[in-house]
Design a protein around this motif. Structure first.
Motif, PDB file in Angstrom:
ATOM      1  N   MET A 162      10.385   9.305  -5.317  1.00  0.00           N
ATOM      2  CA  MET A 162      11.133   8.881  -4.130  1.00  0.00           C
ATOM      3  C   MET A 162      10.919   7.403  -3.887  1.00  0.00           C
ATOM      4  N   THR A 163      11.995   6.698  -3.530  1.00  0.00           N
ATOM      5  CA  THR A 163      11.885   5.294  -3.131  1.00  0.00           C
ATOM      6  C   THR A 163      12.743   5.061  -1.892  1.00  0.00           C
ATOM      7  N   ILE A 164      12.386   4.000  -1.159  1.00  0.00           N
ATOM      8  CA  ILE A 164      13.166   3.607   0.016  1.00  0.00           C
ATOM      9  C   ILE A 164      13.440   2.113  -0.069  1.00  0.00           C
ATOM     10  N   TYR A 165      14.696   1.749   0.162  1.00  0.00           N
ATOM     11  CA  TYR A 165      15.058   0.334   0.314  1.00  0.00           C
ATOM     12  C   TYR A 165      15.887   0.241   1.592  1.00  0.00           C
ATOM     13  N   VAL A 166      15.269  -0.199   2.669  1.00  0.00           N
ATOM     14  CA  VAL A 166      15.853  -0.265   4.019  1.00  0.00           C
ATOM     15  C   VAL A 166      16.340   1.123   4.423  1.00  0.00           C
ATOM     16  N   ASP A 167      17.674   1.382   4.362  1.00  0.00           N
ATOM     17  CA  ASP A 167      18.186   2.690   4.781  1.00  0.00           C
ATOM     18  C   ASP A 167      18.617   3.556   3.606  1.00  0.00           C
ATOM     19  N   ASP A 168      18.367   3.080   2.375  1.00  0.00           N
ATOM     20  CA  ASP A 168      18.683   3.864   1.177  1.00  0.00           C
ATOM     21  C   ASP A 168      17.452   4.663   0.745  1.00  0.00           C
ATOM     22  N   VAL A 169      17.594   5.975   0.666  1.00  0.00           N
ATOM     23  CA  VAL A 169      16.498   6.846   0.233  1.00  0.00           C
ATOM     24  C   VAL A 169      16.939   7.524  -1.063  1.00  0.00           C
ATOM     25  N   ILE A 170      16.165   7.308  -2.136  1.00  0.00           N
ATOM     26  CA  ILE A 170      16.549   7.779  -3.467  1.00  0.00           C
ATOM     27  C   ILE A 170      15.500   8.748  -4.013  1.00  0.00           C
ATOM     28  N   PHE A 171      15.973   9.846  -4.607  1.00  0.00           N
ATOM     29  CA  PHE A 171      15.100  10.829  -5.246  1.00  0.00           C
ATOM     30  C   PHE A 171      15.551  10.999  -6.698  1.00  0.00           C
ATOM     31  N   SER A 172      14.583  11.117  -7.611  1.00  0.00           N
ATOM     32  CA  SER A 172      14.941  11.360  -9.013  1.00  0.00           C
ATOM     33  C   SER A 172      13.916  12.275  -9.670  1.00  0.00           C
ATOM     34  N   SER A 173      14.390  12.990 -10.678  1.00  0.00           N
ATOM     35  CA  SER A 173      13.511  13.946 -11.360  1.00  0.00           C
ATOM     36  C   SER A 173      14.078  14.262 -12.736  1.00  0.00           C
ATOM     37  N   SER A 174      13.187  14.598 -13.665  1.00  0.00           N
ATOM     38  CA  SER A 174      13.636  14.991 -15.007  1.00  0.00           C
ATOM     39  C   SER A 174      14.259  16.384 -14.988  1.00  0.00           C
ATOM     40  N   SER A 175      14.024  17.122 -13.891  1.00  0.00           N
ATOM     41  CA  SER A 175      14.635  18.450 -13.701  1.00  0.00           C
ATOM     42  C   SER A 175      15.619  18.392 -12.543  1.00  0.00           C
TER      43      SER A 175
ATOM     44  N   ILE B 266       0.838  -1.207   0.000  1.00  0.00           N
ATOM     45  CA  ILE B 266       0.000   0.000   0.000  1.00  0.00           C
ATOM     46  C   ILE B 266       0.876   1.263   0.000  1.00  0.00           C
ATOM     47  N   VAL B 267       2.188   1.066   0.176  1.00  0.00           N
ATOM     48  CA  VAL B 267       3.124   2.201   0.204  1.00  0.00           C
ATOM     49  C   VAL B 267       3.878   2.234  -1.118  1.00  0.00           C
ATOM     50  N   PRO B 268       3.555   3.156  -2.009  1.00  0.00           N
ATOM     51  CA  PRO B 268       4.116   3.144  -3.372  1.00  0.00           C
ATOM     52  C   PRO B 268       5.625   3.274  -3.444  1.00  0.00           C
ATOM     53  N   TYR B 269       6.256   3.892  -2.456  1.00  0.00           N
ATOM     54  CA  TYR B 269       7.693   4.157  -2.521  1.00  0.00           C
ATOM     55  C   TYR B 269       8.546   3.134  -1.761  1.00  0.00           C
ATOM     56  N   LEU B 270       7.918   2.206  -1.045  1.00  0.00           N
ATOM     57  CA  LEU B 270       8.672   1.253  -0.224  1.00  0.00           C
ATOM     58  C   LEU B 270       9.019   0.003  -1.030  1.00  0.00           C
ATOM     59  N   HIS B 271      10.318  -0.321  -1.086  1.00  0.00           N
ATOM     60  CA  HIS B 271      10.757  -1.467  -1.884  1.00  0.00           C
ATOM     61  C   HIS B 271      11.453  -2.538  -1.045  1.00  0.00           C
ATOM     62  N   SER B 272      11.434  -2.404   0.264  1.00  0.00           N
ATOM     63  CA  SER B 272      11.916  -3.454   1.158  1.00  0.00           C
ATOM     64  C   SER B 272      10.744  -3.905   2.032  1.00  0.00           C
ATOM     65  N   SER B 273      10.914  -5.021   2.710  1.00  0.00           N
ATOM     66  CA  SER B 273       9.924  -5.548   3.669  1.00  0.00           C
ATOM     67  C   SER B 273       8.732  -6.263   3.047  1.00  0.00           C
ATOM     68  N   VAL B 274       8.411  -5.998   1.785  1.00  0.00           N
ATOM     69  CA  VAL B 274       7.230  -6.604   1.169  1.00  0.00           C
ATOM     70  C   VAL B 274       7.599  -7.413  -0.074  1.00  0.00           C
ATOM     71  N   LYS B 275       6.825  -8.463  -0.322  1.00  0.00           N
ATOM     72  CA  LYS B 275       7.061  -9.305  -1.495  1.00  0.00           C
ATOM     73  C   LYS B 275       6.778  -8.531  -2.778  1.00  0.00           C
ATOM     74  N   GLN B 276       7.389  -8.997  -3.863  1.00  0.00           N
ATOM     75  CA  GLN B 276       7.273  -8.392  -5.193  1.00  0.00           C
ATOM     76  C   GLN B 276       7.959  -7.030  -5.275  1.00  0.00           C
ATOM     77  N   ARG B 277       8.645  -6.649  -4.211  1.00  0.00           N
ATOM     78  CA  ARG B 277       9.479  -5.447  -4.216  1.00  0.00           C
ATOM     79  C   ARG B 277      10.887  -5.868  -3.789  1.00  0.00           C
ATOM     80  N   SER B 278      11.902  -5.213  -4.319  1.00  0.00           N
ATOM     81  CA  SER B 278      13.272  -5.613  -4.029  1.00  0.00           C
ATOM     82  C   SER B 278      14.232  -4.487  -4.365  1.00  0.00           C
ATOM     83  N   TYR B 279      15.518  -4.748  -4.182  1.00  0.00           N
ATOM     84  CA  TYR B 279      16.546  -3.775  -4.573  1.00  0.00           C
ATOM     85  C   TYR B 279      16.477  -3.511  -6.073  1.00  0.00           C
TER      86      TYR B 279
END
Length: 421
Positions: free
Chosen positions: A242-255, A133-146
Motif C-alpha cells: 500500500m502507498t499513499i500520495y496525498v489523496d491517492d491510495v494504491i494497493f498492489s499484490s502478486s495475487s 518513518i512511514v513506509p507507505y507515505l510518498h507525499s509531504s516528505v523529501k526523497q519521496r514523490s509521485y
C-alpha cells in the motif's frame, strides 16, 4: 514496528508540544508583533482571495500546431481566472485556487509545515539524511514523490487504486483543533491558533485545509494517521503493498486483491466520514499497463506519457539550432527560459525511466553549464533583465552568456578554419 506509537513519540518531542506562550509562537513562526493571535480568526479571511480555473482535462482537443506552440512557449500557461462560477456550472470541471495575500502568513505556514513534517522523519544524525518513518507515505516528505509512489508497485501485479473525494475539505478546522489539543497537549486557545492558521473558509462556509497551502498535505495525513496506519496493517496481513500520495491510495499484490478486502476498505473510509471518487476507482489486471499518479507501469518498467517524449524532442530540435544564433543578452534569456522548461522534462523522464535519448543526454552535458539553476525571480513570469531578483544573479547569467557566446564563436572558427572572422 508500531507506527502509531512511533508518530506519537515524535509528536511528544516536537517543538509545538506543550508550548503555550503566544510570544514564543510568534517568534517560532515569524508572525508580526502587531498580529493579535487571540483575535486571529477575525482577520484570517482577509488574508486570502480565491478564483477558479477550468481543469486541464475539460479543455478542447489541441491541434498539432497548438501543441507545438505550447511546447516552445516560455510563458507559464495560465487558464482563464474566474472569480465566481457561472450559475448551474458543473463544479467538477473547475478547480478552486487559493491565494495568500499576506506574506507573513505564507512564511508562518511554511515554518509550521517544517515543524509538522519533522514528526514524519527519523532523528537527525551527522552525515545522514533524515528519512520517512512511514513506509507507505510518498507525499509531504523529501526523497519521496509521485515517482517513488508509482515505483513501489513495479512488477506483474494486480493493482487497485482509489482517490479520496474532497480530501482536504474533509479535514476541517474542528478536526485540526482536536488534533492539536489532544496530541500536542495544548490548551483550547492555543490549539485554535494553529487550527485557524491552517485553514480557510470554503464555499459552504466551513473552515478546512486549502489546496496550495504549505501545511495541507502534511496535516491531512497527520490528522488521519491512525486510519491510514490501520489500512496499511490490514493490507500487510494479506501480503498487499500500500502507498499513499496525498489523496491517492494504491494497493498492489502478486495475487488478485480479495473483494472482501475492497469492501472492507470502502466501509472503513465511510466510517471515518470520508468518501471515494467513484470515477477514479481502478482495478488493473496482472498483465495490464497501470497508470499511477501520472506514471505508467508495465512489468518491471516505469515510463512517462508518450506526449512528454514528443514535447522534449521538439524542444531539443529547436534549442540545438537557436542556441547557436544567440547574439544579445535578451536572446540568451529567451533561450534560458526555454532551456529550463526543456531541462524539467529531461529530469522528469530520467527520474522515471532511468534513461534518455543519447542525443538529448549529450546536449545537456554540452550546454548545461551555461544555464545555471536557482536564479530568483521578482515575479512568476519568464526571466528578463527586469525580472531577476538580485544584481549578483544578473551578473552570474551575464557571465554564462559571454561564455556561451565565446563557445559558439570558437565552434564557428573550428568549422571554418580558413575564413577570416
Amino acid at each position: 514496528m508500531d507506527l502509531n506509537k512511533l508518530i506519537e513519540e515524535n509528536i511528544s518531542k516536537n517543538r509545538i508540544t506543550g508550548l503555550t506562550k503566544p510570544k514564543i509562537i510568534k517568534e517560532m513562526l515569524s508572525i508580526p508583533e502587531n498580529i493579535n493571535l487571540k483575535k486571529l480568526d477575525q482577520i484570517i479571511n482577509s488574508c486570502y482571495s480565491t478564483f477558479y480555473i477550468k481543469k486541464n482535462w475539460s479543455k478542447h482537443q489541441e491541434t498539432e500546431e497548438e501543441k507545438y506552440i505550447r511546447y516552445l512557449n516560455i510563458h507559464q500557461e495560465l487558464s482563464e481566472r474566474i472569480q465566481q462560477l457561472p450559475e448551474n456550472a458543473d463544479k467538477t470541471k473547475y478547480r478552486k485556487i487559493l491565494v495568500i495575500n499576506e506574506p507573513w502568513l505564507k512564511v508562518s505556514q511554511k515554518k509550521l509545515n517544517k515543524l509538522l513534517t519533522s514528526i514524519l522523519l527519523t532523528k537527525k544524525e551527522k552525515a545522514k539524511k533524515r528519512e520517512s518513518i512511514v513506509p507507505y507515505l510518498h507525499s509531504s516528505v523529501k526523497q519521496r514523490s509521485y515517482t517513488t509512489n508509482a515505483q513501489a508497485h513495479i512488477g506483474d501485479k494486480y493493482v487497485f487504486a482509489i482517490d479520496l473525494k474532497d480530501f482536504y475539505p474533509s479535514v476541517t478546522k474542528v478536526k485540526i483543533f482536536n488534533f492539536f489539543k489532544k496530541h500536542f497537549k495544548l490548551p483550547s486557545d492555543i490549539a485554535m491558533i494553529y487550527a485557524v492558521l491552517s485553514t480557510y473558509k470554503s464555499d459552504n462556509g466551513e473552515y478546512c485545509l486549502g489546496q496550495g497551502l504549505s501545511q495541507s498535505s502534511t496535516l491531512a495525513f497527520l490528522v488521519n494517521y491512525r486510519l491510514f496506519n490501520y489500512l496499511y496493517l490490514e493490507a500487510q496481513k494479506l501480503g498487499i503493498e500500500m502507498t499513499i500520495y496525498v489523496d491517492d491510495v494504491i494497493f498492489s499484490s502478486s495475487s488478485p486483491i480479495p473483494q472482501k478486502f475492497i469492501n472492507r476498505l470502502f466501509g472503513i473510509i465511510k466510517e471515518n466520514k470520508m468518501s471515494i471518487k467513484r470515477r477514479k476507482v481502478y482495478y488493473y489486471g496482472k498483465k495490464q499497463t497501470k497508470k499511477i499518479t501520472g506514471i505508467y507501469i508495465k512489468k518491471n518498467k516505469t515510463s512517462v506519457a508518450y506526449e512528454k517524449h514528443k514535447e522534449i524532442r521538439i524542444q531539443y530540435n529547436y534549442l540545438k539550432e537557436k542556441i547557436k544564433e544567440i547574439k544579445t543578452f535578451s536572446d540568451y534569456l529567451c533561450i534560458y527560459n526555454l532551456y529550463l522548461k526543456f531541462y524539467g522534462n529531461y529530469h522528469h523522464i530520467l527520474n522515471v525511466e532511468k534513461k534518455i535519448n543519447n542525443k538529448i543526454l549529450n546536449f545537456v552535458d554540452k550546454y548545461d553549464e551555461f544555464f545555471p539553476k536557482g536564479i530568483h525571480k521578482k515575479q512568476k513570469q519568464p526571466y528578463s533583465v527586469q525580472n531577476i531578483k538580485t544584481i549578483n544573479d544578473v551578473q552570474r547569467l551575464n557571465k554564462c552568456y559571454q561564455k556561451l557566446k565565446n563557445k559558439n564563436l570558437n565552434e564557428v572558427i573550428l568549422d571554418y578554419p580558413n575564413v577570416n572572422l
